[in-house]
Design an enzyme around this catalytic site. Sequence first.
Site, PDB file in Angstrom:
ATOM      1  N   LYS A 158      34.516 -40.448   4.367  1.00 26.40           N
ATOM      2  CA  LYS A 158      33.737 -41.118   5.412  1.00 26.40           C
ATOM      3  C   LYS A 158      34.556 -41.304   6.689  1.00 26.40           C
ATOM      4  CE  LYS A 158      32.754 -44.678   2.769  1.00 26.40           C
ATOM      5  NZ  LYS A 158      33.378 -44.190   1.505  1.00 26.40           N
ATOM      6  N   ARG A 191      27.315 -53.213   1.345  1.00 28.86           N
ATOM      7  CA  ARG A 191      27.682 -52.662   0.045  1.00 28.86           C
ATOM      8  C   ARG A 191      26.684 -53.050  -1.047  1.00 28.86           C
ATOM      9  NH1 ARG A 191      33.023 -50.785  -0.351  1.00 28.86           N
ATOM     10  NH2 ARG A 191      34.331 -51.227   1.467  1.00 28.86           N
ATOM     11  N   ARG A 243      46.660 -38.407  -0.035  1.00 28.70           N
ATOM     12  CA  ARG A 243      46.185 -39.242   1.071  1.00 28.70           C
ATOM     13  C   ARG A 243      47.294 -40.136   1.616  1.00 28.70           C
ATOM     14  NH1 ARG A 243      40.669 -42.748   0.909  1.00 28.70           N
ATOM     15  NH2 ARG A 243      41.767 -44.052  -0.609  1.00 28.70           N
ATOM     16  N   ARG A 285      48.725 -45.937  -0.273  1.00 28.08           N
ATOM     17  CA  ARG A 285      48.265 -47.186  -0.850  1.00 28.08           C
ATOM     18  C   ARG A 285      48.626 -47.245  -2.325  1.00 28.08           C
ATOM     19  NH1 ARG A 285      42.323 -47.128   1.965  1.00 28.08           N
ATOM     20  NH2 ARG A 285      42.847 -48.291   3.850  1.00 28.08           N
ATOM     21  N   ARG A 295      37.272 -47.333  -9.086  1.00 28.00           N
ATOM     22  CA  ARG A 295      36.545 -47.606  -7.853  1.00 28.00           C
ATOM     23  C   ARG A 295      35.271 -46.766  -7.747  1.00 28.00           C
ATOM     24  NH1 ARG A 295      40.998 -46.717  -3.407  1.00 28.00           N
ATOM     25  NH2 ARG A 295      39.316 -47.332  -1.981  1.00 28.00           N
TER      26      ARG A 295
END
Length: 224
Positions: free
Chosen positions: A16, A90, A129, A162, A173
């Site tokens: 996104k 959400r 990432r 992260r 997730r």
Amino acid sequence: MNQLRLLLLGPPGAGKGTQTSKLLAQFPQLKAISSGDILRQHIKNGTRIGTLTAQFIKQGKLVPNELITKLVFKHLSTLNDGWILDGFPRTLIQAQNLSQYLNPLGKDINLVIELDVPESVILSRIEERWVHLQSGRTYNDTYNAPKTPGVDDITGEPLVRRSDDNKLAMQTRIREYKATIAPLRQFYKNKGLLSVISGDSSDEIYPLLLDTVLEVSRAQETQI
């Protein structure tokens, strides 16, 4: 394009942020609103809200619905041009509240796009990432690499990984996303706003995303 008010949906790691960056590069008049970015800015500025948010994060808790809702509402109400919204709503309740707030202002969402990326592809991406923590900008070694390895393109500050960017955490997730997205998806489908774009890569998805955005934007402009 000034009338576009787009909500991007998709599981964690679907891209996104990357797709938003591509749209902003092509249509600089658009504004990007990320609930995560808003909270990070409050934390960075040391505001009361930022302090509360940091405490919730440290305890592994979600930021209360009422708090994040007020922040996003306040931010959206100041914008007169088109925008791209990511990270909120959400839940169905959040979506209903958002619509009730924006509709009287004539600023309700007019397009919802869900990015449908195979879980296997997301999991293969996640360990590549990198994140600029201060802004939330994300990079990927394969399809969206920083200009200088390990460094944010805009600030020159270091990028990090992260702690939850691993396959096990990402699977959790993704399961959470799938468990909660159905009512939200149906809400926007019933409004005739939902489009689903499927693909394995950013380069594959973006042309489809762009076509959908342009189609809706043209339709909005003809109504003015």
